[in-house]
Design an enzyme around this catalytic site. Structure first.
Site, PDB file in Angstrom:
ATOM      1  N   GLU A 114       1.809  -0.518  -4.892  1.00 50.88           N
ATOM      2  CA  GLU A 114       0.179   0.225  -5.756  1.00 50.88           C
ATOM      3  C   GLU A 114       1.155   1.246  -5.762  1.00 50.88           C
ATOM      4  O   GLU A 114       1.547   1.887  -4.339  1.00 50.88           O
ATOM      5  CB  GLU A 114      -0.687   0.471  -4.505  1.00 50.88           C
ATOM      6  CG  GLU A 114      -1.125   1.136  -4.512  1.00 50.88           C
ATOM      7  CD  GLU A 114      -2.247   2.189  -3.759  1.00 50.88           C
ATOM      8  OE1 GLU A 114      -3.061   2.548  -3.287  1.00 50.88           O
ATOM      9  OE2 GLU A 114      -1.285   2.178  -2.481  1.00 50.88           O
ATOM     10  N   ASP A 120       0.639  -0.630   0.200  1.00 52.68           N
ATOM     11  CA  ASP A 120       0.094  -0.210  -0.099  1.00 52.68           C
ATOM     12  C   ASP A 120       0.956   1.310  -0.252  1.00 52.68           C
ATOM     13  O   ASP A 120       2.457   1.639   0.579  1.00 52.68           O
ATOM     14  CB  ASP A 120      -0.688  -0.076   1.557  1.00 52.68           C
ATOM     15  CG  ASP A 120      -2.167   1.233   1.696  1.00 52.68           C
ATOM     16  OD1 ASP A 120      -2.563   0.648   0.152  1.00 52.68           O
ATOM     17  OD2 ASP A 120      -1.832   1.977   1.822  1.00 52.68           O
TER      18      ASP A 120
END
Length: 530
Positions: free
Chosen positions: A259, A200
């Site tokens: 990401e 993330d």
């Protein structure tokens, strides 16, 4: 060849996939019960969103203990059993890791608020500006809207940085203890048997030296398109190299997926150099409009950038942070066609739970049920990043599994977000066995993708096509996308394998067309055996 280079990976938003204990929230036992469905769908791996201990200020992306399962989602033994059962079904398991920030309830941050100087060094604490330090240290804005700084309670003039919600303080990755802790966390889950991590905010862990002002308005609109001092800094690559070495110590099949929002495909390619992450999400493709020029440009640029570093291109149309692509593209017909185009491209593909059912974005949720922190921040006058404008709850409504029941098979009771009327008709039960359904289209496409040796990670060539049409050739396959609002006549590419329009067949395409030619339906994608 690495398994990830042409894998189809299915994202499970754990809170909304399946509820195993009847509390209205999805959990690990619920996911485990539904693993056979995913194996039957034809995917290769499952990516699970965070299920770690968390106050849930941002759907679990605010972690208070990275080695514990939150009781809402089960126990550590449930995670262990899920991984083992997935492996038994031939599915790999990828976990979400959240290294840019912790929860404000993490022991480190709680000690920092209590005045522990060593703990404060692991975050970004800074004195404010202006008289008495009453102004934030710089002009950075939160991705969720509003300032990226909050005052430290009880210490006037002192602030801490959070690029997302105030409950998500950013870590300072220049501190060695932060590196040591996450190395330990990764090893903990790798030892449990997981196959990799989706990282993330992989682009955000390192901030520019001195935390300089940006001096431009609407910073949220700049994310992924312009340079920002808190995203895509060169220093993040040292972290990814270290993690690649750690993963390699467990064998060649454990992977990292970034990401990463980068201004250009070339900058994104840096995250997938041979000694860094194995994959990076291609948000440039997700952002492309329903236009052949845009689509072709994005596909060409993405493939060219990935090729320079020897990496596969990774394609995605929907996830838990953006409006579902059925709604974003304007119709189910376009969504089905875009999916077939994506599945025909070289590289790896990510699917988001429910897209195989053709689920639309839920746009009329009552304010009192919303939980997206971006909704509350923007409601207070903030400007959030694209895709995070308080609408993320609309793509997180619980999955419909059955045609009726209190939560359409999601669990024994109503789910944490209400399902719209009519969703029973879109359920897995309603669509299974119906050759015209979106679910069966996905199942057929994924089966063909495995059977056709030329799909996945291999060469692609553009073919000459009429205006408004994209045509590409893969070994053994021709894919044709008609984005127009009217049928288009062209030469028959071969034997029809699959069409995104459920009522179409080769016979209907030949009707009214000149000999040896076809009338391709409007807003469709077709696959042909070459």
């Amino acid at each position: 060849m690495g398994w990830w280079r042409d894998a189809v990976i299915y994202q499970v938003y754990v809170r909304s996939f399946a509820d195993g204990d009847g509390d209205g929230v999805g959990d690990l036992p619920g996911v485990r019960q539904r693993l056979p469905y995913l194996a039957d769908l034809g995917v290769d791996a499952v990516w699970l969103t965070p299920f770690y201990a968390s106050p849930q200020a941002d759907g679990g992306y605010d972690v208070s203990d990275y080695r514990a399962v939150d009781p809402r989602f089960g126990h550590l033994d449930d995670a262990r059993a899920l991984v083992a059962e997935a492996h038994g079904l031939g599915l790999r398991v990828i976990l979400d890791i959240v290294p840019n920030h912790t929860s404000d309830q993490h022991p480190w941050f709680r000690r920092a608020l209590a005045g522990d100087a060593a703990a404060r060094e692991r975050y970004h604490f800074r004195p404010g500006r202006g008289e008495g330090g009453t102004l934030p240290p710089n002009d950075w804005e939160s991705v969720f809207g509003g300032p990226a700084w909050s005052p430290v309670p009880g210490e006037p003039g002192l602030w801490y940085l959070h690029l997302f919600a105030p409950e998500q303080p950013d870590l300072d990755w220049r501190h060695p203890k932060v590196h040591e802790e996450f190395d330990s966390v990764l090893r903990f889950w790798l030892d449990l048997g997981v196959d990799g991590f989706r990282i993330d905010v992989a682009h955000g862990m390192v901030k520019a030296e001195g935390l300089p002002d940006i001096g431009a308005g609407e910073q949220a609109r700049m994310i992924g398109s312009q340079e920002l001092p808190f995203f895509d800094q060169d220093g993040v690559h040292d972290i990814h190299r270290a993690w690649r070495r750690l993963l390699a110590s467990y064998g060649p099949d454990r992977i990292a997926v970034a990401e990463a929002w980068a201004p250009t495909p070339e900058r994104l390619a840096l995250y997938v150099r041979p000694d860094e992450c194995h994959q990076a999400f291609n948000f440039h493709f997700l952002r492309a409009g329903w236009d052949t020029g845009q689509l072709r440009t994005v596909i060409e640029e993405s493939m060219a950038a990935a090729t320079t570093v020897g990496a596969p291109t990774t394609w995605v149309l929907s996830n838990h942070d953006v409006v579902r692509h059925r709604t974003r593209l304007g119709s189910l017909a376009r969504a089905r066609a875009a999916t077939l185009l994506m599945l025909a491209l070289p590289g790896s593909v990510y699917l988001y739970q429910g897209e195989e059912l053709g689920l639309p974005e839920v746009t009329e949720l009552p304010d009192d049920v919303r939980q997206d922190p971006a909704f509350f921040r923007t409601a207070q006058g903030g400007r959030a990043a694209e895709g995070q404008q308080g609408l993320r709850d609309g793509c997180r409504v619980p999955m419909p599994w059955t045609s009726d029941g209190p939560s359409l098979g999601f669990g024994p009771a109503a789910g944490w977000l209400p399902q719209p009327a009519g969703w029973g008709e879109l359920s897995v039960q309603a669509q299974t066995g119906d050759p015209l359904s979106t679910l069966e289209l996905y199942r057929t496409a994924l089966r063909l993708r495995r059977l056709l040796p030329g799909l996945g990670d291999s060469a692609m060539e553009w073919l000459t096509a009429p205006e408004g049409v994209l045509a590409l050739s893969r070994p053994g396959l021709v894919c044709v996308l008609n984005t127009g609002r009217a049928p288009v006549e062209m030469a028959a590419p071969g034997e029809l394998l699959l069409c995104s329009a459920p009522e179409e067949s080769r016979d209907s395409m030949e009707a009214g067309a000149a000999p040896g030619r076809l009338r391709l339906p409007a807003q469709t994608c077709t696959w042909w055996a070459a």
